[in-house]
Each structure stands twice: as structure tokens, then as C-alpha cells.
Design a protein around this motif. Structure first.
Motif, PDB file in Angstrom:
ATOM      1  N   ASN A 155      38.415 -28.956  33.544  1.00  0.00           N
ATOM      2  CA  ASN A 155      37.827 -28.429  34.765  1.00  0.00           C
ATOM      3  C   ASN A 155      36.974 -29.539  35.373  1.00  0.00           C
ATOM      4  OD1 ASN A 155      36.532 -27.085  36.791  1.00  0.00           O
ATOM      5  ND2 ASN A 155      35.526 -25.589  35.473  1.00  0.00           N
ATOM      6  N   TYR A 156      37.326 -29.962  36.560  1.00  0.00           N
ATOM      7  CA  TYR A 156      36.587 -31.047  37.190  1.00  0.00           C
ATOM      8  C   TYR A 156      35.595 -30.551  38.234  1.00  0.00           C
ATOM      9  CZ  TYR A 156      39.494 -34.233  34.625  1.00  0.00           C
ATOM     10  OH  TYR A 156      40.093 -34.915  33.605  1.00  0.00           O
ATOM     11  N   LEU A 207      26.269 -39.084  27.348  1.00  0.00           N
ATOM     12  CA  LEU A 207      24.986 -38.716  27.935  1.00  0.00           C
ATOM     13  C   LEU A 207      24.647 -37.242  27.727  1.00  0.00           C
ATOM     14  CD1 LEU A 207      25.255 -40.916  31.115  1.00  0.00           C
ATOM     15  CD2 LEU A 207      23.509 -41.121  29.326  1.00  0.00           C
ATOM     16  N   VAL A 208      25.640 -36.359  27.783  1.00  0.00           N
ATOM     17  CA  VAL A 208      25.389 -34.943  27.489  1.00  0.00           C
ATOM     18  C   VAL A 208      24.956 -34.797  26.029  1.00  0.00           C
ATOM     19  CG1 VAL A 208      26.546 -32.716  27.159  1.00  0.00           C
ATOM     20  CG2 VAL A 208      26.782 -33.911  29.307  1.00  0.00           C
ATOM     21  N   THR A 209      25.594 -35.553  25.150  1.00  0.00           N
ATOM     22  CA  THR A 209      25.234 -35.517  23.733  1.00  0.00           C
ATOM     23  C   THR A 209      23.793 -35.984  23.536  1.00  0.00           C
ATOM     24  OG1 THR A 209      27.534 -35.954  23.130  1.00  0.00           O
ATOM     25  CG2 THR A 209      25.866 -36.361  21.442  1.00  0.00           C
ATOM     26  N   VAL A 210      23.435 -37.095  24.158  1.00  0.00           N
ATOM     27  CA  VAL A 210      22.071 -37.624  24.026  1.00  0.00           C
ATOM     28  C   VAL A 210      21.057 -36.627  24.593  1.00  0.00           C
ATOM     29  CG1 VAL A 210      20.496 -39.448  24.812  1.00  0.00           C
ATOM     30  CG2 VAL A 210      22.769 -40.045  23.983  1.00  0.00           C
ATOM     31  N   VAL A 217      30.786 -29.202  24.057  1.00  0.00           N
ATOM     32  CA  VAL A 217      32.059 -28.719  23.493  1.00  0.00           C
ATOM     33  C   VAL A 217      33.164 -28.819  24.539  1.00  0.00           C
ATOM     34  CG1 VAL A 217      33.256 -26.667  22.628  1.00  0.00           C
ATOM     35  CG2 VAL A 217      30.990 -27.261  21.737  1.00  0.00           C
ATOM     36  N   ARG A 218      32.849 -28.410  25.763  1.00  0.00           N
ATOM     37  CA  ARG A 218      33.858 -28.488  26.832  1.00  0.00           C
ATOM     38  C   ARG A 218      34.253 -29.935  27.128  1.00  0.00           C
ATOM     39  NH1 ARG A 218      31.842 -24.189  31.398  1.00  0.00           N
ATOM     40  NH2 ARG A 218      32.303 -22.307  30.204  1.00  0.00           N
ATOM     41  N   ALA A 219      33.297 -30.846  27.045  1.00  0.00           N
ATOM     42  CA  ALA A 219      33.581 -32.264  27.338  1.00  0.00           C
ATOM     43  C   ALA A 219      34.550 -32.852  26.324  1.00  0.00           C
ATOM     44  CB  ALA A 219      32.283 -33.066  27.353  1.00  0.00           C
ATOM     45  N   TYR A 220      34.484 -32.379  25.081  1.00  0.00           N
ATOM     46  CA  TYR A 220      35.353 -32.907  24.027  1.00  0.00           C
ATOM     47  C   TYR A 220      36.604 -32.052  23.806  1.00  0.00           C
ATOM     48  CZ  TYR A 220      31.929 -36.427  22.816  1.00  0.00           C
ATOM     49  OH  TYR A 220      31.092 -37.514  22.858  1.00  0.00           O
ATOM     50  N   SER A 221      36.700 -30.949  24.531  1.00  0.00           N
ATOM     51  CA  SER A 221      37.851 -30.066  24.385  1.00  0.00           C
ATOM     52  C   SER A 221      39.078 -30.715  25.016  1.00  0.00           C
ATOM     53  CB  SER A 221      37.566 -28.728  25.065  1.00  0.00           C
ATOM     54  OG  SER A 221      38.718 -27.936  25.071  1.00  0.00           O
ATOM     55  N   PRO A 271      29.009 -26.654  36.877  1.00  0.00           N
ATOM     56  CA  PRO A 271      28.309 -26.407  35.613  1.00  0.00           C
ATOM     57  C   PRO A 271      27.285 -27.497  35.256  1.00  0.00           C
ATOM     58  CG  PRO A 271      30.637 -25.909  35.368  1.00  0.00           C
ATOM     59  CD  PRO A 271      30.472 -26.562  36.709  1.00  0.00           C
ATOM     60  N   ILE A 272      27.647 -28.757  35.400  1.00  0.00           N
ATOM     61  CA  ILE A 272      26.695 -29.816  35.062  1.00  0.00           C
ATOM     62  C   ILE A 272      25.563 -29.869  36.087  1.00  0.00           C
ATOM     63  CG2 ILE A 272      28.049 -31.661  36.162  1.00  0.00           C
ATOM     64  CD1 ILE A 272      25.790 -32.020  33.045  1.00  0.00           C
ATOM     65  N   GLU A 273      25.846 -29.569  37.345  1.00  0.00           N
ATOM     66  CA  GLU A 273      24.778 -29.546  38.352  1.00  0.00           C
ATOM     67  C   GLU A 273      23.772 -28.430  38.062  1.00  0.00           C
ATOM     68  OE1 GLU A 273      26.815 -29.217  42.069  1.00  0.00           O
ATOM     69  OE2 GLU A 273      27.438 -31.322  42.073  1.00  0.00           O
TER      70      GLU A 273
END
Length: 194
Positions: free
Chosen positions: A162-163, A89-92, A153-157, A167-169
Motif C-alpha cells: 500500500n503506497y 527509520l520506523v524501526t528506530v 510489520v507492514r513495511a516488512y510484509s 498511515p505514516i502521516e
């Protein structure tokens, strides 16, 4: 009954979120100033060019609305720890942000080819205002795309995970904000430009 420390911490707004809200308030004021200046200059009546927005701006509006949906779903997926869905979803969302920017650029080219010069010789204040206002909005969208790319990048690292959902909010709030600004501008230009 006294609140516990953890209750007090939950009530505090995260510094990044607070900074974002302050920045969004100033950006909102800037766009309010831009559109107010547009109305004042238009009502001045000196050689004001009447035009309609290019059809491609309708498509870009649909794209940015879809991107708001995908980033909302990405935020939910992150909070649910569904990392595969979050990554997708971040990619899209990032791709939709780029598509929005390309469609906006296409709209500018359409205007140029139909006699609405944005800058340079033979330009008109109406076209220049449109170019500046939507151009500044595109820069804010591109800033959001950069943030989305960092999240991507962080999602695929495979390094440290980091949970924290902050950042996403923050990215999601900002993305909804630039979406809302575009909707405002789109309605504004459709009402006052024609």
C-alpha cells in the motif's frame, strides 16, 4: 472558474487525519485540565511535597526529540519510495519510543527511592499528580509505539503493498503530538515542582 473534482478532493482532509485532530484536541484539553488541577492543589498549600524531577527525565526528553526527527525522516523516505530507509527509520522510532518509556519508568523508580511516593501509604498529592499525569502520557506513547509496530510489520510484509502515505502521516502527526505534550509537561514540572 469552477474547481475540478480532483481540486476539491485535494482540499478535503482525510477522515483519519480529521479524527486524529479531534482526538488530539481532547487529549490536549485533558492534559491542560490535569496541569491546572496540579496548580490549584499545589496552591492549596496543604502538605505539598516539593521535589525535583529525576535526571533521567532529561535523557528521556532527548530520546523523544530524536524519535520525532526519525519519524519525520521516515515519512519523507516513504513519500520518496525509499522503502529500505523507511523501514530502518520506523524501526528506530519504535525502539526510541520503547526506550523513552523505559527511561520514564526508571524516573518513577528514582522518585520512589527518593521519598516521592506516587501511590499507596505515605503518598503525597504532588507525587500522585506527577504519577497520574506522566503515567497517562506514557500510555499515549505506548499507543503510538503500537502504531509504529504495525507500520513496522507492514513495511516488512511481502504481501500487498500500500503506497498511501496517510498511515505514516497520521502516525507521524500523533508522534509529534505526544512529543510536544512531553515537552510541555517536562517544562511545566520543572517550573512548578521545584
Amino acid at each position: 472558474m469552477m474547481a475540478t473534482v480532483s481540486d476539491q478532493q485535494r482540499k478535503k482532509i482525510h477522515p483519519h487525519k480529521f479524527s486524529l485532530w479531534v482526538a488530539m484536541a481532547s487529549i490536549l484539553m485533558m492534559f491542560a485540565g490535569f496541569t491546572s488541577a496540579y496548580i490549584v492543589k499545589r496552591n492549596d498549600g496543604n502538605n505539598w511535597l516539593e521535589f525535583t524531577l529525576p535526571p533521567v527525565f532529561w535523557y528521556s526528553t532527548v530520546v523523544i526529540l530524536l524519535s520525532s526527527l526519525t519519524i519525520s525522516l521516515a515519512t519523507k523516505a516513504f513519500k520518496d519510495r525509499n522503502m529500505a530507509r523507511y523501514r530502518a527509520l520506523v524501526t528506530v522510532t519504535a525502539v526510541l519510543g520503547v526506550v523513552f518509556t523505559i527511561l520514564q519508568w526508571t524516573g518513577f523508580e528514582y522518585l520512589q527511592s527518593h521519598g516521592v511516593k506516587l501511590i499507596g501509604s505515605n503518598s503525597n498529592a504532588a507525587g500522585s499528580f506527577l504519577g497520574v499525569i506522566t503515567g497517562v502520557h506514557m500510555l499515549h506513547v505506548l499507543g503510538g509505539v503500537v502504531v509504529l509496530m504495525v507500520l513496522f510489520v507492514r513495511a516488512y510484509s511481502s504481501r500487498k503493498k500500500n503506497y498511501s502515505s496517510v498511515p505514516i502521516e497520521v502516525a507521524s502527526t500523533y508522534w509529534h503530538f505526544v512529543d510536544a505534550i512531553w515537552i510541555y509537561l517536562f517544562i511545566f514540572f520543572n517550573i512548578v515542582s521545584g
